[in-house]
Enzyme design. Sequence first.
Site, PDB file in Angstrom:
ATOM      1  N   HIS A  59       6.166   5.155  -6.588  1.00  0.00           N
ATOM      2  CA  HIS A  59       5.540   5.920  -5.502  1.00  0.00           C
ATOM      3  C   HIS A  59       6.593   6.559  -4.614  1.00  0.00           C
ATOM      4  O   HIS A  59       7.692   6.032  -4.448  1.00  0.00           O
ATOM      5  CB  HIS A  59       4.604   5.051  -4.660  1.00  0.00           C
ATOM      6  CG  HIS A  59       5.222   3.784  -4.139  1.00  0.00           C
ATOM      7  ND1 HIS A  59       5.390   2.671  -4.922  1.00  0.00           N
ATOM      8  CD2 HIS A  59       5.692   3.454  -2.914  1.00  0.00           C
ATOM      9  CE1 HIS A  59       5.944   1.701  -4.201  1.00  0.00           C
ATOM     10  NE2 HIS A  59       6.149   2.160  -2.974  1.00  0.00           N
ATOM     11  N   ASN A  84      11.419   3.504  -2.898  1.00  0.00           N
ATOM     12  CA  ASN A  84      12.118   2.233  -3.051  1.00  0.00           C
ATOM     13  C   ASN A  84      12.000   1.757  -4.489  1.00  0.00           C
ATOM     14  O   ASN A  84      10.932   1.857  -5.090  1.00  0.00           O
ATOM     15  CB  ASN A  84      11.500   1.197  -2.111  1.00  0.00           C
ATOM     16  CG  ASN A  84      11.620   1.608  -0.656  1.00  0.00           C
ATOM     17  OD1 ASN A  84      12.661   2.091  -0.233  1.00  0.00           O
ATOM     18  ND2 ASN A  84      10.564   1.446   0.102  1.00  0.00           N
TER      19      ASN A  84
HETATM   20  P1  DGP Z   1       7.129  -0.150  -1.009  1.00  0.00           P
HETATM   21  O1  DGP Z   1       7.466  -1.245  -0.045  1.00  0.00           O
HETATM   22  O2  DGP Z   1       8.143   0.971  -1.062  1.00  0.00           O
HETATM   23  O3  DGP Z   1       6.805  -0.704  -2.395  1.00  0.00           O
HETATM   24  O4  DGP Z   1       5.797   0.540  -0.448  1.00  0.00           O
HETATM   25  C1  DGP Z   1       4.534   0.047  -0.672  1.00  0.00           C
HETATM   26  C2  DGP Z   1       3.643   0.596   0.412  1.00  0.00           C
HETATM   27  O5  DGP Z   1       2.294   0.372   0.033  1.00  0.00           O
HETATM   28  C3  DGP Z   1       3.821  -0.059   1.785  1.00  0.00           C
HETATM   29  O6  DGP Z   1       4.326   0.929   2.703  1.00  0.00           O
HETATM   30  C4  DGP Z   1       2.419  -0.497   2.187  1.00  0.00           C
HETATM   31  C5  DGP Z   1       1.525   0.212   1.200  1.00  0.00           C
HETATM   32  N1  DGP Z   1       0.342  -0.530   0.823  1.00  0.00           N
HETATM   33  C6  DGP Z   1       0.291  -1.813   0.395  1.00  0.00           C
HETATM   34  N2  DGP Z   1      -0.969  -2.155   0.098  1.00  0.00           N
HETATM   35  C7  DGP Z   1      -1.732  -1.047   0.350  1.00  0.00           C
HETATM   36  C8  DGP Z   1      -3.122  -0.785   0.224  1.00  0.00           C
HETATM   37  O7  DGP Z   1      -3.945  -1.612  -0.187  1.00  0.00           O
HETATM   38  N3  DGP Z   1      -3.541   0.472   0.575  1.00  0.00           N
HETATM   39  C9  DGP Z   1      -2.678   1.418   1.029  1.00  0.00           C
HETATM   40  N4  DGP Z   1      -3.181   2.601   1.366  1.00  0.00           N
HETATM   41  N5  DGP Z   1      -1.351   1.199   1.148  1.00  0.00           N
HETATM   42  C10 DGP Z   1      -0.895  -0.017   0.804  1.00  0.00           C
END
Ligand code: DGP
Length: 114
Positions: A100, A87
Amino acid sequence: MNDCLFCKIAAGEIPSDKVYEDEDVLAFRDIAPQAPVHVLVIPKKHVSGWYDAQGESDAALAKLMRAAAAVAKMENLVESGFRVVSNCGPDAQQSVLHLHLHVLGGRAMSGTMV
Ligand code: DGP
């Protein structure tokens, strides 16, 4: 000071469930999985999104994509299939402004895109 969440995860300041790591790339499980396998693949270097990524080398970007494929292999998704999503920006609902790739698999996806 860098307040980026994924930079802190890459630096080990915030714990994550790591799946793959090399000197440039980290892959870890998403905190809110949308599929049985949901792994995030990030460059360790801060890059905010795909436009910012224009400043990165071809090799660095290729490494990110190769890591996503390696994760799919490690998670046994090659035969069943998997989806790689990235995204970028508000309309795409990017919530973490650090480039990512989402590697999703372990269930049949609905639709093809959105
Ligand atoms: P996006 O919405 O494409 O920017 O994806 C961000 C992702 O990051 C979302 O699917 C949730 C994940 N995420 C947010 N905070 C954390 C965290 O502290 N640890 C992990 N492992 N994932 C996280």
